[in-house]
Scaffold this motif. Structure first.
Motif, PDB file in Angstrom:
ATOM      1  N   ILE A  58     -29.193  16.062  28.649  1.00 34.80           N
ATOM      2  CA  ILE A  58     -30.349  17.147  29.235  1.00 34.80           C
ATOM      3  C   ILE A  58     -29.835  17.387  31.002  1.00 34.80           C
ATOM      4  CG2 ILE A  58     -32.297  18.053  29.917  1.00 34.80           C
ATOM      5  CD1 ILE A  58     -33.544  16.441  27.605  1.00 34.80           C
ATOM      6  N   THR A  59     -29.172  18.407  31.225  1.00 32.00           N
ATOM      7  CA  THR A  59     -28.441  18.622  32.432  1.00 32.00           C
ATOM      8  C   THR A  59     -29.512  19.260  33.388  1.00 32.00           C
ATOM      9  OG1 THR A  59     -27.269  20.577  31.831  1.00 32.00           O
ATOM     10  CG2 THR A  59     -26.346  18.659  31.861  1.00 32.00           C
ATOM     11  N   GLN A  60     -30.488  19.984  32.952  1.00 33.42           N
ATOM     12  CA  GLN A  60     -31.540  20.592  33.877  1.00 33.42           C
ATOM     13  C   GLN A  60     -32.696  19.806  33.888  1.00 33.42           C
ATOM     14  OE1 GLN A  60     -31.107  23.551  35.489  1.00 33.42           O
ATOM     15  NE2 GLN A  60     -28.908  23.616  34.631  1.00 33.42           N
ATOM     16  N   MET A  61     -32.742  19.112  35.180  1.00 33.82           N
ATOM     17  CA  MET A  61     -33.921  18.361  35.431  1.00 33.82           C
ATOM     18  C   MET A  61     -34.899  18.815  36.125  1.00 33.82           C
ATOM     19  SD  MET A  61     -33.657  15.153  34.159  1.00 33.82           S
ATOM     20  CE  MET A  61     -32.940  15.745  32.584  1.00 33.82           C
ATOM     21  N   GLU A  62     -36.158  18.649  35.837  1.00 36.82           N
ATOM     22  CA  GLU A  62     -37.546  19.135  36.694  1.00 36.82           C
ATOM     23  C   GLU A  62     -37.702  17.657  37.452  1.00 36.82           C
ATOM     24  OE1 GLU A  62     -40.781  19.824  33.827  1.00 36.82           O
ATOM     25  OE2 GLU A  62     -39.656  21.488  32.943  1.00 36.82           O
ATOM     26  N   PRO A  63     -38.555  18.218  38.457  1.00 38.76           N
ATOM     27  CA  PRO A  63     -38.843  16.931  39.551  1.00 38.76           C
ATOM     28  C   PRO A  63     -39.570  15.969  38.684  1.00 38.76           C
ATOM     29  CG  PRO A  63     -39.357  19.179  40.581  1.00 38.76           C
ATOM     30  CD  PRO A  63     -38.927  19.311  39.110  1.00 38.76           C
ATOM     31  N   GLY A  64     -39.032  14.719  39.253  1.00 35.22           N
ATOM     32  CA  GLY A  64     -39.775  13.522  38.742  1.00 35.22           C
ATOM     33  C   GLY A  64     -39.018  12.787  37.418  1.00 35.22           C
ATOM     34  N   TYR A  65     -38.014  13.756  36.897  1.00 37.09           N
ATOM     35  CA  TYR A  65     -37.400  13.191  35.760  1.00 37.09           C
ATOM     36  C   TYR A  65     -36.008  12.788  36.158  1.00 37.09           C
ATOM     37  CZ  TYR A  65     -40.786  14.931  32.522  1.00 37.09           C
ATOM     38  OH  TYR A  65     -41.969  15.063  31.911  1.00 37.09           O
ATOM     39  N   HIS A  66     -35.268  11.867  35.635  1.00 37.20           N
ATOM     40  CA  HIS A  66     -33.894  11.526  35.726  1.00 37.20           C
ATOM     41  C   HIS A  66     -33.209  11.207  34.443  1.00 37.20           C
ATOM     42  CE1 HIS A  66     -30.554   9.816  37.830  1.00 37.20           C
ATOM     43  NE2 HIS A  66     -30.526   8.845  36.910  1.00 37.20           N
ATOM     44  N   MET A  67     -32.187  11.674  34.357  1.00 43.16           N
ATOM     45  CA  MET A  67     -31.369  11.554  33.150  1.00 43.16           C
ATOM     46  C   MET A  67     -30.026  10.579  33.329  1.00 43.16           C
ATOM     47  SD  MET A  67     -31.914  12.872  29.913  1.00 43.16           S
ATOM     48  CE  MET A  67     -31.005  12.586  28.198  1.00 43.16           C
ATOM     49  N   ASP A  68     -29.869   9.549  32.594  1.00 43.53           N
ATOM     50  CA  ASP A  68     -28.722   8.748  32.681  1.00 43.53           C
ATOM     51  C   ASP A  68     -27.901   9.032  31.206  1.00 43.53           C
ATOM     52  OD1 ASP A  68     -28.639   7.278  35.117  1.00 43.53           O
ATOM     53  OD2 ASP A  68     -30.517   6.536  34.152  1.00 43.53           O
ATOM     54  N   ALA A  69     -26.436   9.370  31.170  1.00 37.81           N
ATOM     55  CA  ALA A  69     -25.849   9.228  30.068  1.00 37.81           C
ATOM     56  C   ALA A  69     -25.769   8.069  29.218  1.00 37.81           C
ATOM     57  CB  ALA A  69     -24.366   9.876  30.318  1.00 37.81           C
ATOM     58  N   VAL A  70     -25.394   7.024  30.156  1.00 37.73           N
ATOM     59  CA  VAL A  70     -25.690   5.685  29.862  1.00 37.73           C
ATOM     60  C   VAL A  70     -26.315   4.838  30.718  1.00 37.73           C
ATOM     61  CG1 VAL A  70     -24.226   3.575  28.831  1.00 37.73           C
ATOM     62  CG2 VAL A  70     -23.454   5.762  28.385  1.00 37.73           C
ATOM     63  N   LEU A  71     -27.273   3.924  29.991  1.00 35.53           N
ATOM     64  CA  LEU A  71     -27.611   3.025  31.105  1.00 35.53           C
ATOM     65  C   LEU A  71     -27.587   1.558  30.499  1.00 35.53           C
ATOM     66  CD1 LEU A  71     -29.894   2.164  33.273  1.00 35.53           C
ATOM     67  CD2 LEU A  71     -31.550   2.332  31.648  1.00 35.53           C
ATOM     68  N   ARG A  72     -26.641   0.746  31.244  1.00 39.41           N
ATOM     69  CA  ARG A  72     -26.288  -0.602  30.684  1.00 39.41           C
ATOM     70  C   ARG A  72     -26.881  -1.746  31.786  1.00 39.41           C
ATOM     71  NH1 ARG A  72     -21.099   0.809  29.851  1.00 39.41           N
ATOM     72  NH2 ARG A  72     -21.354   0.920  27.566  1.00 39.41           N
ATOM     73  N   VAL A  73     -27.519  -2.393  31.208  1.00 40.84           N
ATOM     74  CA  VAL A  73     -27.905  -3.664  32.185  1.00 40.84           C
ATOM     75  C   VAL A  73     -27.290  -4.815  31.265  1.00 40.84           C
ATOM     76  CG1 VAL A  73     -29.853  -4.867  32.841  1.00 40.84           C
ATOM     77  CG2 VAL A  73     -30.002  -2.490  32.447  1.00 40.84           C
ATOM     78  N   LYS A  74     -26.397  -5.681  32.176  1.00 45.59           N
ATOM     79  CA  LYS A  74     -25.521  -6.732  31.612  1.00 45.59           C
ATOM     80  C   LYS A  74     -26.359  -8.029  32.224  1.00 45.59           C
ATOM     81  CE  LYS A  74     -21.239  -4.275  31.455  1.00 45.59           C
ATOM     82  NZ  LYS A  74     -19.876  -4.500  32.035  1.00 45.59           N
ATOM     83  N   ASN A  75     -25.748  -9.121  31.399  1.00 46.84           N
ATOM     84  CA  ASN A  75     -26.208 -10.442  31.684  1.00 46.84           C
ATOM     85  C   ASN A  75     -27.951 -10.812  31.693  1.00 46.84           C
ATOM     86  OD1 ASN A  75     -25.681 -13.160  32.078  1.00 46.84           O
ATOM     87  ND2 ASN A  75     -25.480 -12.624  34.301  1.00 46.84           N
ATOM     88  N   CYS A  76     -28.401 -10.319  30.576  1.00 45.80           N
ATOM     89  CA  CYS A  76     -29.895 -10.448  30.637  1.00 45.80           C
ATOM     90  C   CYS A  76     -30.272 -11.458  29.962  1.00 45.80           C
ATOM     91  CB  CYS A  76     -30.274  -9.166  29.790  1.00 45.80           C
ATOM     92  SG  CYS A  76     -30.318  -7.672  31.066  1.00 45.80           S
ATOM     93  N   LEU A  77     -31.492 -12.245  30.078  1.00 48.75           N
ATOM     94  CA  LEU A  77     -32.134 -13.002  29.048  1.00 48.75           C
ATOM     95  C   LEU A  77     -32.859 -11.959  28.348  1.00 48.75           C
ATOM     96  CD1 LEU A  77     -34.001 -15.547  31.275  1.00 48.75           C
ATOM     97  CD2 LEU A  77     -31.998 -15.910  29.695  1.00 48.75           C
ATOM     98  N   TYR A  78     -33.072 -12.568  27.014  1.00 55.22           N
ATOM     99  CA  TYR A  78     -33.486 -11.536  26.052  1.00 55.22           C
ATOM    100  C   TYR A  78     -34.598 -12.226  25.039  1.00 55.22           C
ATOM    101  CZ  TYR A  78     -33.610  -9.191  21.320  1.00 55.22           C
ATOM    102  OH  TYR A  78     -33.864  -8.529  20.114  1.00 55.22           O
ATOM    103  N   ALA A  79     -35.678 -11.462  24.703  1.00 55.55           N
ATOM    104  CA  ALA A  79     -36.589 -12.147  23.912  1.00 55.55           C
ATOM    105  C   ALA A  79     -36.988 -11.119  22.695  1.00 55.55           C
ATOM    106  CB  ALA A  79     -37.914 -12.665  24.494  1.00 55.55           C
ATOM    107  N   HIS A  80     -37.029 -11.569  21.570  1.00 56.78           N
ATOM    108  CA  HIS A  80     -37.554 -10.801  20.447  1.00 56.78           C
ATOM    109  C   HIS A  80     -38.856 -11.257  19.946  1.00 56.78           C
ATOM    110  CE1 HIS A  80     -37.008  -7.967  17.082  1.00 56.78           C
ATOM    111  NE2 HIS A  80     -37.400  -9.083  16.335  1.00 56.78           N
ATOM    112  N   TYR A  81     -39.690 -10.369  20.033  1.00 57.66           N
ATOM    113  CA  TYR A  81     -41.180 -10.962  19.894  1.00 57.66           C
ATOM    114  C   TYR A  81     -41.826 -10.251  18.684  1.00 57.66           C
ATOM    115  CZ  TYR A  81     -46.392 -11.060  20.256  1.00 57.66           C
ATOM    116  OH  TYR A  81     -47.615 -11.278  20.059  1.00 57.66           O
TER     117      TYR A  81
END
Length: 149
Positions: free
Chosen positions: A76-99
């Motif tokens: 979505i290219t047209q943002m309203e105040p308070g919103y943010h859009m990322d085409a890709v959000l990548r967070v590397k090198n994480c600890l991960y838990a599956h609960y």
């Protein structure tokens, strides 16, 4: 069956993710805020996909910020105040838990990751991402990613 599986060096990748910071005074009306996010996505000819993601991120101000995130079927290219859009959000090198277990005890996944980091001398950034895969009270499935340094 109750369990928490832990893994290291995992990457969280989200595409077309809409995010909105949640301020403390908005916590009581969180369901309304989430409905507004879904309506915003739909009003831009997209559909929400996947589960809600809750992000606790250490900001540039060194303070903790809470964000709610939702993936969409398209950017979505047209943002309203308070919103943010990322085409890709990548967070590397994480600890991960599956609960898997009661939703009321899902915070144990974060606690287990913190203990794992302590026992293995892993430095954390303080940022974490909680994905509510299934929010059934008796049999919830929650994935937690905690960013490491």
């Amino acid at each position: 069956m109750k369990e928490i599986k832990v893994a290291e060096n995992k990457t969280l990748k989200l595409t077309n993710v809409l995010s909105r910071e949640i301020h403390p005074e908005e916590m009581a009306s969180l369901p309304v805020v989430l409905t507004q996010m879904h309506n915003f996505i739909k009003s831009n000819n997209a559909q929400p996909i996947g589960p809600i993601v809750q992000a606790m991120v250490v900001g540039e101000d060194r303070q903790m910020h809470l964000y709610m995130m939702q993936q969409a079927t398209q950017m979505i290219t047209q943002m309203e105040p308070g919103y943010h859009m990322d085409a890709v959000l990548r967070v590397k090198n994480c600890l991960y838990a599956h609960y898997t277990g009661p939703l009321s005890q899902s915070q144990l996944a974060s606690s287990k990751l913190q203990i794992h980091a302590f026992e293995n001398d892993i430095k954390m950034t303080g940022s974490s991402y909680t994905i509510y895969v299934n929010q059934d009270d008796d049999d919830a499935v929650v994935d937690v990613f905690m960013e490491t340094k």
